[in-house]
Design a protein around this motif. Structure first.
Motif, PDB file in Angstrom:
ATOM      1  N   SER A 314       0.829  -1.214   0.000  1.00 18.61           N
ATOM      2  CA  SER A 314       0.000   0.000   0.000  1.00 18.61           C
ATOM      3  C   SER A 314       0.858   1.257   0.000  1.00 18.61           C
ATOM      4  O   SER A 314       0.496   2.268  -0.611  1.00 18.61           O
ATOM      5  N   LYS A 374      -6.775   8.560  -2.086  1.00 14.54           N
ATOM      6  CA  LYS A 374      -7.341   7.221  -1.914  1.00 14.54           C
ATOM      7  C   LYS A 374      -6.258   6.224  -1.503  1.00 14.54           C
ATOM      8  O   LYS A 374      -6.468   5.383  -0.619  1.00 14.54           O
ATOM      9  N   ALA A 375      -5.087   6.294  -2.154  1.00 15.68           N
ATOM     10  CA  ALA A 375      -3.978   5.394  -1.824  1.00 15.68           C
ATOM     11  C   ALA A 375      -3.492   5.630  -0.401  1.00 15.68           C
ATOM     12  O   ALA A 375      -3.149   4.675   0.320  1.00 15.68           O
ATOM     13  N   LYS A 378      -5.990   4.092   1.940  1.00 10.57           N
ATOM     14  CA  LYS A 378      -5.820   2.644   1.906  1.00 10.57           C
ATOM     15  C   LYS A 378      -4.641   2.227   2.761  1.00 10.57           C
ATOM     16  O   LYS A 378      -4.707   1.208   3.477  1.00 10.57           O
ATOM     17  N   ASN A 379      -3.569   2.990   2.727  1.00  6.10           N
ATOM     18  CA  ASN A 379      -2.399   2.689   3.543  1.00  6.10           C
ATOM     19  C   ASN A 379      -2.740   2.750   5.030  1.00  6.10           C
ATOM     20  O   ASN A 379      -2.340   1.884   5.815  1.00  6.10           O
ATOM     21  N   GLN A 381      -5.706   2.290   6.273  1.00  5.82           N
ATOM     22  CA  GLN A 381      -6.599   1.158   6.538  1.00  5.82           C
ATOM     23  C   GLN A 381      -5.795  -0.118   6.756  1.00  5.82           C
ATOM     24  O   GLN A 381      -6.080  -0.889   7.679  1.00  5.82           O
ATOM     25  N   VAL A 382      -4.781  -0.343   5.928  1.00  4.87           N
ATOM     26  CA  VAL A 382      -3.981  -1.557   6.045  1.00  4.87           C
ATOM     27  C   VAL A 382      -3.182  -1.556   7.348  1.00  4.87           C
ATOM     28  O   VAL A 382      -2.963  -2.611   7.963  1.00  4.87           O
ATOM     29  N   GLN A 385      -5.414  -2.896   9.753  1.00  6.65           N
ATOM     30  CA  GLN A 385      -5.623  -4.320   9.504  1.00  6.65           C
ATOM     31  C   GLN A 385      -4.472  -5.155  10.062  1.00  6.65           C
ATOM     32  O   GLN A 385      -4.691  -6.262  10.561  1.00  6.65           O
TER      33      GLN A 385
END
Length: 480
Positions: A314, A374-375, A378-379, A381-382, A385
């Motif tokens: 990501s 967006k990227a 996402k980073n 979010q990961v 996770q």
């Protein structure tokens, strides 16, 4: 029976009608694991996926070296534009191609009209009307040329010089995805090791169960002989013999089911190994409880490793999106030759073109900015996770440890109960022969023995399954 859960309904149906073929004898667990890693079909499929990812790496790396193309054109046309272009490409264009024959005809007419007087000729040529007439002449050679061939051979080379780091990040991402595919294969291998181990322990458990059933059936046979003898002496009735025979029929049915389930387990093991297996080296009934260290879990667990690698990917994606705000530079080179015949006078009519192109996007409606944000999200979010994966795996390990310890206590309890049930049956058997208890009382005690035996085997199977699941999470490597 607990061993029926070894297979899904579909696989069980497939194997149920297939006789167990003669195959490998006395297969050890360590040998079976090696065979599974080498021959299991699901593992092979996952390894093919690895190979495809490795070729994707080569494809991206190849972009750094540019692209070299050989182009061969064979054309024929009578289009005025094409024919003139063909002649230029062949370096054969002349003034006649521009229609000078018609123009010179007009000049010749003017000279003839002037009678050789240059002053009169100059006066005629400076006349606007005469000039208009000459310029309005439509050259036939230019507008209606004869059809012409063009054979063109050229080599073109294009190479990216600077991409703002995008090409580099794409290469990093494909390398990471290849590593991810290897982790996926490791996960499949762990799953197959889990299933192979479970099959071995299930077979060993059912073998033990069958042996105990054989002892119980032997006891029933002995009891039947005793009852028959007592009936002859008038101490037992026909109904007593029927009760014993009924119990023997029940035990025989359990024995037959156990053997069928063992055959089914062998066929599932053969399916896992992609080889026919006839017999195994039995293992201990109780799988060893693995030692657990939280640091080892964070280091070795495949799901956590995949989550951490996903975090790296990501971040690479963020860097790739940033490249959209930087210019790209590419190099270009072309060399070739053209003629109305193939490879004719190649060197005399060759030509080259070289150049550099710089492309810098100034505005696209905010698309690049949105993709970058967006990227970045996402980073983030990961990252969460990864944290969730660590905490979730740690919780799952703790849950499995608790369940295994609880099942250990159950196994100990049922082992004690089974030993007690055996002693009680022996005691009641002796008391029956002495006429102190009835045949019904004796058979009730034997029924208790059978029930406790089945519960003991069920709990052992459940406990082993939890141990193998814990091993799969810990990913210790070559575990047995």
């Amino acid at each position: 029976m607990i061993w029926k859960r070894l297979l899904s309904a579909g696989v069980a149906t497939f194997f149920a009608g297939t006789p167990l073929l003669a195959g490998i004898d006395n297969l050890s667990l360590s040998q079976a694991i090696k065979m599974a890693k080498h021959d299991n079909l699901e593992i092979k499929i996952s390894q093919f996926e690895e190979q495809m990812k490795s070729f994707e790496i080569q494809a991206v790396e190849g972009m750094h070296y540019g692209k070299l193309d050989l182009t061969l054109n064979a054309l024929r046309s009578n289009s005025a534009l094409n024919v003139f272009g063909f002649k230029l490409e062949s370096r054969e264009a002349n003034f006649g191609d521009f229609g000078f024959s018609d123009f010179l005809g007009g000049i010749g007419g003017a000279m003839e009209a002037s009678g050789g007087d240059f002053a009169a000729f100059s006066q005629m040529m400076s006349n606007p009307m005469a000039q208009g007439q000459m310029l309005s002449i439509e050259p036939t050679d230019l507008n209606y040329p004869d059809a012409r061939n063009l054979f063109q051979e050229k080599i073109t080379y294009k190479i990216p010089i600077y991409t703002g780091g995008k090409l580099t990040e794409y290469g990093n991402i494909t390398h990471a995805l290849y590593r991810m595919s290897k982790m996926d294969t490791s996960k499949v291998v762990n799953a197959k090791i889990f299933q192979v181990q479970k099959a071995f322990y299930d077979i060993s458990l059912v073998d033990n169960y069958i042996e105990n059933l054989q002892k119980i059936i032997g006891n029933i046979d002995t009891l039947e002989d005793v009852v028959v003898s007592m009936k002859k002496e008038g101490y037992a009735q026909e109904i007593d013999i029927l009760q014993v025979q009924s119990r023997k029929s029940e035990a025989d049915n359990l024995y037959t089911q156990a053997k069928l389930n063992r055959d089914l387990a062998y066929q599932f093991l053969s399916f896992l190994l992609n080889k026919d297996v006839s017999s195994i080296v039995r293992v201990k009934e109780m799988a060893i409880m693995p030692k657990v260290q939280l640091s080892d879990i964070y280091r070795d667990n495949i799901d956590i490793q995949k989550a951490q690698l996903g975090l790296q990917i990501s971040q690479m994606a963020v860097n790739a999106e940033k490249a959209n705000f930087l210019p790209t530079v590419g190099g270009f080179g072309e060399y070739g030759s053209s003629d109305d015949a193939f490879l004719n006078e190649f060197q005399e009519k060759d030509a080259y073109t070289v150049g550099v192109q710089v492309n810098f996007n100034l505005f696209n409606g905010g698309i690049d900015r949105a993709n970058l944000e967006k990227a970045r999200v996402k980073n983030l979010q990961v990252q969460e996770q990864v944290s969730l994966a660590k905490k979730g795996i740690a919780l799952k390990v703790k849950q499995l440890q608790t369940e295994i310890l609880s099942l250990d206590a159950e196994v100990t309890s049922y082992q004690t109960q089974f030993a007690y049930a055996q002693k009680v049956y022996e005691n009641y058997h002796q008391r029956y022969k002495e006429g102190i208890v009835s045949i019904s009382d004796l058979l009730i005690k034997q029924s208790t023995e059978l029930e406790v035996l089945l519960q003991l085997q069920t709990v052992k199977n459940k406990r082993n399954t939890k141990v193998f699941e814990l091993n799969s999470i810990l990913n210790p490597g070559e575990y047995i």
